[in-house]
Design a protein around this motif. Structure first.
Motif, mmCIF file in Angstrom:
data_model
loop_
_atom_site.group_PDB
_atom_site.id
_atom_site.type_symbol
_atom_site.label_atom_id
_atom_site.label_comp_id
_atom_site.label_asym_id
_atom_site.label_seq_id
_atom_site.Cartn_x
_atom_site.Cartn_y
_atom_site.Cartn_z
ATOM 1 N N ARG A 99 79.713 2.780 66.493
ATOM 2 C CA ARG A 99 78.786 3.618 67.157
ATOM 3 C C ARG A 99 78.593 4.861 66.427
ATOM 4 N N VAL A 100 77.570 5.455 66.114
ATOM 5 C CA VAL A 100 77.445 6.842 65.638
ATOM 6 C C VAL A 100 76.470 7.632 66.307
ATOM 7 N N LEU A 101 76.858 8.877 66.737
ATOM 8 C CA LEU A 101 76.233 9.738 67.420
ATOM 9 C C LEU A 101 75.821 11.022 66.332
ATOM 10 N N MET A 102 74.706 11.273 66.433
ATOM 11 C CA MET A 102 74.215 12.631 65.440
ATOM 12 C C MET A 102 73.431 13.536 66.310
ATOM 13 N N ALA A 103 73.741 14.794 65.866
ATOM 14 C CA ALA A 103 72.936 15.723 66.531
ATOM 15 C C ALA A 103 71.449 16.362 66.186
ATOM 16 N N VAL A 104 71.555 16.219 64.628
ATOM 17 C CA VAL A 104 70.253 16.617 63.990
ATOM 18 C C VAL A 104 69.670 15.996 63.104
ATOM 19 N N MET A 105 68.498 15.551 62.918
ATOM 20 C CA MET A 105 67.963 14.488 61.961
ATOM 21 C C MET A 105 67.593 15.260 60.697
ATOM 22 N N ASP A 106 68.029 14.661 59.455
ATOM 23 C CA ASP A 106 68.078 15.320 58.267
ATOM 24 C C ASP A 106 66.643 15.199 57.591
ATOM 25 N N PRO A 107 66.024 16.286 57.348
ATOM 26 C CA PRO A 107 64.476 16.152 57.028
ATOM 27 C C PRO A 107 64.733 15.805 55.294
ATOM 28 N N THR A 108 65.549 15.814 54.966
ATOM 29 C CA THR A 108 65.748 15.624 53.168
ATOM 30 C C THR A 108 66.382 13.996 53.082
ATOM 31 N N SER A 109 66.726 13.241 54.221
ATOM 32 C CA SER A 109 66.922 11.851 54.013
ATOM 33 C C SER A 109 66.049 10.999 52.931
ATOM 34 N N GLN A 132 70.465 21.296 70.222
ATOM 35 C CA GLN A 132 70.306 22.858 70.231
ATOM 36 C C GLN A 132 71.608 23.479 69.903
ATOM 37 N N GLU A 133 72.715 23.118 70.399
ATOM 38 C CA GLU A 133 73.904 23.619 69.958
ATOM 39 C C GLU A 133 74.204 23.433 68.544
ATOM 40 N N ALA A 134 74.012 22.325 68.011
ATOM 41 C CA ALA A 134 74.342 22.032 66.482
ATOM 42 C C ALA A 134 73.282 23.256 65.653
ATOM 43 N N LEU A 135 72.181 23.342 66.154
ATOM 44 C CA LEU A 135 71.208 24.150 65.354
ATOM 45 C C LEU A 135 71.708 25.530 65.257
ATOM 46 N N LEU A 136 72.750 26.140 66.119
ATOM 47 C CA LEU A 136 73.264 27.278 65.771
ATOM 48 C C LEU A 136 73.798 27.333 64.346
ATOM 49 N N VAL A 137 74.359 26.201 64.056
ATOM 50 C CA VAL A 137 74.897 26.177 62.538
ATOM 51 C C VAL A 137 73.855 25.702 61.462
ATOM 52 N N LEU A 138 73.142 24.708 61.902
ATOM 53 C CA LEU A 138 72.401 24.173 60.938
ATOM 54 C C LEU A 138 70.914 24.843 60.772
ATOM 55 N N GLY A 139 70.861 25.742 61.739
ATOM 56 C CA GLY A 139 69.253 26.403 61.963
ATOM 57 C C GLY A 139 68.816 27.174 60.514
ATOM 58 N N PRO A 140 69.659 28.060 60.064
ATOM 59 C CA PRO A 140 69.399 28.542 58.812
ATOM 60 C C PRO A 140 69.269 28.051 57.842
ATOM 61 N N TRP A 141 69.806 26.692 57.647
ATOM 62 C CA TRP A 141 69.618 25.794 56.415
ATOM 63 C C TRP A 141 68.480 25.192 56.691
ATOM 64 N N LEU A 142 68.014 24.751 57.787
ATOM 65 C CA LEU A 142 66.725 24.078 57.982
ATOM 66 C C LEU A 142 65.729 24.958 57.791
ATOM 67 N N HIS A 143 65.776 26.315 58.265
ATOM 68 C CA HIS A 143 64.768 27.143 58.050
ATOM 69 C C HIS A 143 64.386 27.711 56.620
#
Length: 294
Positions: A99-109, A132-143
């Protein structure tokens, strides 16, 4: 649905992913926790810099054979391509997780995406777990991916002389790729923290035109930039492009800050957090209107 153990594991993965802030660019800061078949954490890891192992591989290495039949909890969709390292989705398949749980999908996949390949291999996949919690860390990279420019934070002290190099300021620097100091000096948030050929520190001065300054920061490979100080010339040049402001309020307990913050938050920004740093309050506000056109 994610179990309570899995949600706890995702929050742990998010927390450790932040260890990569300031060093992973151009890669994202990602964290991973491995649970065994009984839901017990047996390994964790995060990505540190381009060229190093990704979070999933570090976590699987720590877990060893205990990963078989278990669950991988990761903050970003596992990568699906060969770069400097093999694809993480294959490492998860080879480890025989169920099983794999992921928070955010990767737009560069690449191709169908890591999640789809995992499902084709018979692995159960759950998407959007605590996104939404994961975006606290990943949000700037995605932006930065979306806009083609760095996520810009301006940090300063309200109504007082600027503070010194205390521990709180040093920690804030460590979370950014580039720091533009009050005197115009430009440095890595973590000295020599990035991969040698993936990043460079631009030489000041950056110029007097905002577009040229922004271009220089982008070309350096920065996804996040911290500008320090009230009177920083770069902050004035890029004022319309700042995405986040961090305002320290001296001699003000955090509980009193909301009552006295009139005029402290710049127009166009929304208060998102009130905290404390030592004996002073700290306000964090983010721009209300998207600047994606830049």
């Amino acid at each position: 649905m994610a179990t309570p153990n899995e949600l706890t594991a995702m929050r742990r993965a998010i927390a450790i992913s932040a260890q990569g802030l300031g060093t992973t660019s151009p890669n994202p800061p990602v964290g991973c926790v491995i649970l065994d078949r009984d839901g017990v954490p047996v390994g964790e890891g995060y990505h540190l810099r381009k060229g190093d192992h990704h979070a999933e591989v570090n976590a699987l290495t720590a877990a060893g054979e205990r990963a078989e039949g278990g669950t991988a909890v990761v903050t970003l969709e596992p990568c699906n391509h060969h770069g400097r390292t093999p694809p993480c989705r294959q490492a998860l398949i080879d480890a025989k997780v169920s099983r794999v749980l992921m928070a955010v999908m990767d737009p560069t996949s690449r191709g169908e995406g890591g999640a789809v390949v995992l499902e084709q291999a018979g692995i159960e996949v759950e998407r959007g777990v605590l996104e939404q919690e994961a975006l606290l860390v990943l949000g700037p990279w995605l932006h930065s991916l979306r806009t083609g420019r760095p996520y810009i934070t301006w940090a300063y002290t309200a109504g007082a002389a600027e503070g010194g190099d205390d521990q709180a300021v040093k920690e804030l620097r460590r979370m950014h790729d580039l720091v533009i100091r009050r005197d115009g000096t430009i440095e890595e948030g973590v000295r020599s923290g990035h991969g040698g050929d993936a990043f460079r520190v631009p030489n000041p001065p950056l110029g007097k035109e905002s577009e040229k300054v922004l271009h220089a920061l982008t070309e350096a490979g920065a996804h996040t930039v911290l500008i320090e100080g009230n009177s920083n010339e770069t902050a004035n040049l890029l004022a319309d492009l700042v995405d986040c402001v961090i305002i320290d309020v001296p001699d003000t307990p955090p509980s009193s800050v909301p009552l006295s913050m009139n005029g402290l938050i710049p127009p166009g920004f929304r208060l998102v957090n009130v905290g404390d740093v030592g004996l002073r309050g700290r306000l964090i506000a983010k721009r209300e209107i998207s600047r994606d056109r830049h």
